[in-house]
Design a protein around this motif. Structure first.
Motif, short mmCIF file in Angstrom:
data_model
loop_
_atom_site.label_atom_id
_atom_site.label_comp_id
_atom_site.label_asym_id
_atom_site.label_seq_id
_atom_site.Cartn_x
_atom_site.Cartn_y
_atom_site.Cartn_z
N ALA A 82 0.83 -1.21 0.00
CA ALA A 82 0.00 0.00 0.00
C ALA A 82 0.86 1.25 0.00
O ALA A 82 0.53 2.25 -0.65
N SER A 83 1.98 1.22 0.75
CA SER A 83 2.86 2.39 0.79
C SER A 83 4.24 1.99 1.30
O SER A 83 4.40 0.93 1.91
N VAL A 84 5.24 2.87 1.00
CA VAL A 84 6.60 2.67 1.49
C VAL A 84 7.01 3.96 2.19
O VAL A 84 6.94 5.04 1.60
N ASN A 85 7.40 3.80 3.49
CA ASN A 85 7.79 4.96 4.30
C ASN A 85 6.68 6.01 4.36
O ASN A 85 6.94 7.21 4.34
N GLY A 116 8.54 -4.36 -5.46
CA GLY A 116 7.39 -4.65 -6.31
C GLY A 116 6.75 -3.35 -6.75
O GLY A 116 7.45 -2.35 -6.97
N THR A 117 5.43 -3.35 -6.83
CA THR A 117 4.69 -2.14 -7.22
C THR A 117 3.56 -1.88 -6.24
O THR A 117 3.04 -2.80 -5.60
N ILE A 118 3.19 -0.62 -6.13
CA ILE A 118 2.07 -0.24 -5.26
C ILE A 118 0.79 -0.88 -5.81
O ILE A 118 0.47 -0.75 -7.00
N GLY A 119 0.10 -1.60 -4.93
CA GLY A 119 -1.14 -2.26 -5.34
C GLY A 119 -0.92 -3.61 -5.98
O GLY A 119 -1.88 -4.28 -6.37
#
Length: 427
Positions: free
Chosen positions: A251-254, A280-283
């Motif tokens: 969902a999010s990074v930092n 990876g990728t968001i979502g």
């Protein structure tokens, strides 16, 4: 009175004979000098198509021997001496070659080369220690992978140490065997995949010298949907990753929420070098994710972007003197660096067979330079330096030398006639 006349005639004859014999010696020296010039010219003409050949010229100078005709306060030359004058500093025309490993120098430098003195039992050449210098850069690989020019001289350079990846500091023959191994490329990115199970993630990465090292990442759970990934050697080098509770996707990074499909990553700092860690990728769940269906997590694995395999396909030469090994994976790797050597007086080098030279006290100490430094010159790849012979000019000089030789033979024949006449006096 008759006796006095006879003695006078005797002295005249002796003086005349001395002058005529001296003229013969002078003419013979002229014949020898023109023969010397003819030899220089014929050598130039014969090598008009020889790569790297430097044409020479002939210099003439008068010479004074023990001249009995010279009187006090006078100096009469009665001979001529010819010497060969080298012009190793003349630049030949650089032309394109079909040989991709050929090199041509534009400048004052010379290639460093050695000769084979024999062969070992496995047919590997035994190379001598005598240093030679040449402008013949028409190099190609022999069966052992050595770079050898058309005159049989082995090219020297600074070879790359296969263990350390560093260039050597001493000159050695350049050899690129077909069995050379591909050095894994430096890792710049780690790609992680799998479901977090709390266990550390280990991956193999490669440093700039192709050495493999194990990179570890620790996973620490913060709450049901939040985990921290960190460098075990530096806890501050970390990222907090929040996952979607229903899908397990990132969902999010930092704390930074980005558009779905955008890259999720953090920067890893440390050994073997700094890298980007792709989460990876968001979502998306194709990278790192959480198991949300109650199943056992698969664990997270990592793979670096280093290319680790490749088959040798040939070599390529670069204008900076780099010798590159090329591989079927599209990569090229440095195996040696070619320097160029200059001399204070290149025209005083001692010529050897095959367009090569050795240093002399008059030429000065060899100065080894990187390409395009200190006047050593630049390199052109897939090119050769042509002979500096001026074919038209040398053919014209050949005619002049022939005429001068003929004139000197005329002097000898005329002197012979005068000598016979003189000998016939008071007979």
């Amino acid at each position: 009175m008759l006796g006095h006349t006879t003695r006078s005639l005797f002295h005249v004859r002796e003086y005349a004979m001395s002058s005529i014999i001296n003229a013969v010696h002078t003419a013979v020296s002229g014949l020898n000098s023109q023969s010397h010039a003819f030899s220089d010219l014929s050598n130039n003409i014969a090598n008009s198509q020889t790569n790297g050949y430097k044409a020479s010229t002939t210099s003439f100078e008068d010479y004074v021997t023990n001249n009995s005709l010279a009187s006090d306060g006078e100096s009469l030359s009665d001979s001529v001496v010819a010497t060969t004058r080298q012009h190793n500093d003349n630049q030949g025309m650089v032309t394109t070659s079909t040989n991709s490993t050929a090199l041509a120098i534009s400048g004052n430098g010379f290639f460093n080369v050695v000769q084979a003195t024999g062969q070992s039992n496995d047919s590997t050449p035994v190379l001598g220690t005598q240093k030679y210098y040449t402008r013949n850069g028409d190099f190609s690989q022999d069966k052992n992978g050595y770079l050898v020019n058309t005159s049989g001289y082995y090219l020297e350079g600074y070879n790359v140490n296969s263990s350390t990846g560093a260039l050597s500091t001493t000159l050695n023959p350049i050899q690129v065997p077909s069995t050379i191994k591909f050095q894994p490329t430096e890792s710049t990115k780690l790609t992680l995949t799998g479901q977090i199970d709390g266990k550390p993630t280990s991956a193999t990465a490669y440093d700039s010298k192709g050495n493999a090292q194990t990179v570890s990442l620790n996973w620490t759970q913060v709450d049901a949907t939040t985990w921290t990934v960190s460098n075990p050697n530096d806890a501050t080098n970390s990222a907090t990753v929040k996952f979607d509770s229903s899908t397990g996707a990132i969902a999010s990074v930092n704390g930074q929420t980005q558009a779905s499909g955008s890259t999720a990553s953090f920067e890893y700092d440390g050994a073997p070098q700094d890298m980007t860690v792709s989460l990876g990728t968001i979502g998306g769940t194709s990278g790192v994710s959480l198991a949300t269906d109650g199943s056992t997590p698969t664990g997270v694995t990592g793979v670096s972007d280093s290319v680790t395999t490749g088959t040798f396909s040939g070599i390529s030469m670069q204008t900076d003197g780099s010798v590159m090994a090329t591989f079927d994976n599209g990569y090229s790797q440095l195996v040696a660096k070619i320097p160029l050597t200059t001399f204070a007086d290149p025209n005083s080098l001692s010529p050897q067979n095959g367009q090569a030279y050795t240093a002399t006290s008059q030429s000065g100490t060899p100065q080894i330079n990187a390409v395009n430094t200190n006047g050593a010159g630049t390199l052109s790849t897939a090119s050769v330096e042509e002979s500096t012979t001026d074919l038209t000019g040398d053919l014209s000089k050949l005619i002049v030398a022939q005429q001068a030789y003929g004139a000197n033979t005329k002097v000898v024949s005329t002197a012979d006639q005068l000598l016979q006449t003189t000998l016939a006096m008071i007979q």
